[in-house]
Design a protein around this motif. Sequence first.
Motif, mmCIF file in Angstrom:
data_model
loop_
_atom_site.group_PDB
_atom_site.id
_atom_site.type_symbol
_atom_site.label_atom_id
_atom_site.label_comp_id
_atom_site.label_asym_id
_atom_site.label_seq_id
_atom_site.Cartn_x
_atom_site.Cartn_y
_atom_site.Cartn_z
ATOM 1 N N GLN A 278 -36.527 -42.772 103.388
ATOM 2 C CA GLN A 278 -35.111 -42.511 103.590
ATOM 3 C C GLN A 278 -34.434 -42.599 102.306
ATOM 4 O OE1 GLN A 278 -34.050 -42.034 106.657
ATOM 5 N NE2 GLN A 278 -35.991 -42.520 107.509
ATOM 6 N N SER A 279 -33.564 -41.610 102.159
ATOM 7 C CA SER A 279 -32.626 -41.424 100.854
ATOM 8 C C SER A 279 -31.920 -42.861 100.710
ATOM 9 C CB SER A 279 -31.969 -40.278 100.997
ATOM 10 O OG SER A 279 -30.793 -40.590 101.708
ATOM 11 N N ILE B 186 -28.701 -43.306 100.212
ATOM 12 C CA ILE B 186 -27.504 -43.100 101.150
ATOM 13 C C ILE B 186 -27.850 -43.245 102.774
ATOM 14 C CG2 ILE B 186 -25.849 -41.482 102.279
ATOM 15 C CD1 ILE B 186 -25.799 -40.255 99.281
ATOM 16 N N LYS B 187 -28.913 -42.878 103.212
ATOM 17 C CA LYS B 187 -29.477 -43.221 104.478
ATOM 18 C C LYS B 187 -29.518 -44.581 104.678
ATOM 19 C CE LYS B 187 -30.919 -42.358 108.773
ATOM 20 N NZ LYS B 187 -30.162 -42.101 109.811
ATOM 21 N N ARG B 188 -30.357 -45.369 103.637
ATOM 22 C CA ARG B 188 -30.446 -46.694 103.606
ATOM 23 C C ARG B 188 -29.299 -47.478 103.941
ATOM 24 N NH1 ARG B 188 -35.341 -46.976 99.025
ATOM 25 N NH2 ARG B 188 -36.636 -45.734 99.832
ATOM 26 N N HIS B 189 -28.331 -47.124 103.049
ATOM 27 C CA HIS B 189 -26.919 -47.796 103.230
ATOM 28 C C HIS B 189 -26.473 -47.592 104.362
ATOM 29 C CE1 HIS B 189 -25.906 -48.584 98.758
ATOM 30 N NE2 HIS B 189 -27.447 -48.450 98.970
ATOM 31 N N ARG B 190 -26.338 -46.367 105.050
ATOM 32 C CA ARG B 190 -25.969 -46.186 106.567
ATOM 33 C C ARG B 190 -26.517 -46.860 107.454
ATOM 34 N NH1 ARG B 190 -25.253 -39.621 105.562
ATOM 35 N NH2 ARG B 190 -23.211 -39.696 104.258
ATOM 36 N N MET B 191 -27.834 -47.104 107.320
ATOM 37 C CA MET B 191 -28.594 -47.888 108.081
ATOM 38 C C MET B 191 -28.328 -49.500 108.161
ATOM 39 S SD MET B 191 -32.454 -46.285 107.467
ATOM 40 C CE MET B 191 -33.386 -47.346 108.379
#
Length: 85
Positions: free
Chosen positions: A56-57, A59-64
Amino acid sequence: MNTGQPVIAQIRERLQAAFAPTELEVLDEGHKHAGHAGEGKGHFHVRIVSAAFAGQSPIKRHRMIYAALDGLMDNGIHALSIDAK
């Protein structure tokens, strides 16, 4: 959404349930923000390592993480810094 349980405990509980991390550190950094609106209350830092973030990028990790903490943002969490690996 606050259950009466301290916010830091709620953050830890939600992240444990969502990501089964191998490492998890949740720090209250309110003391670094004294003098800001709300006297720095609700400032936290999360350091988390989980297989759920593999591929996961950032940004995707933060969104998760934000999704896992839904309902606490602006209701106990004013600011959140994240180190997700």
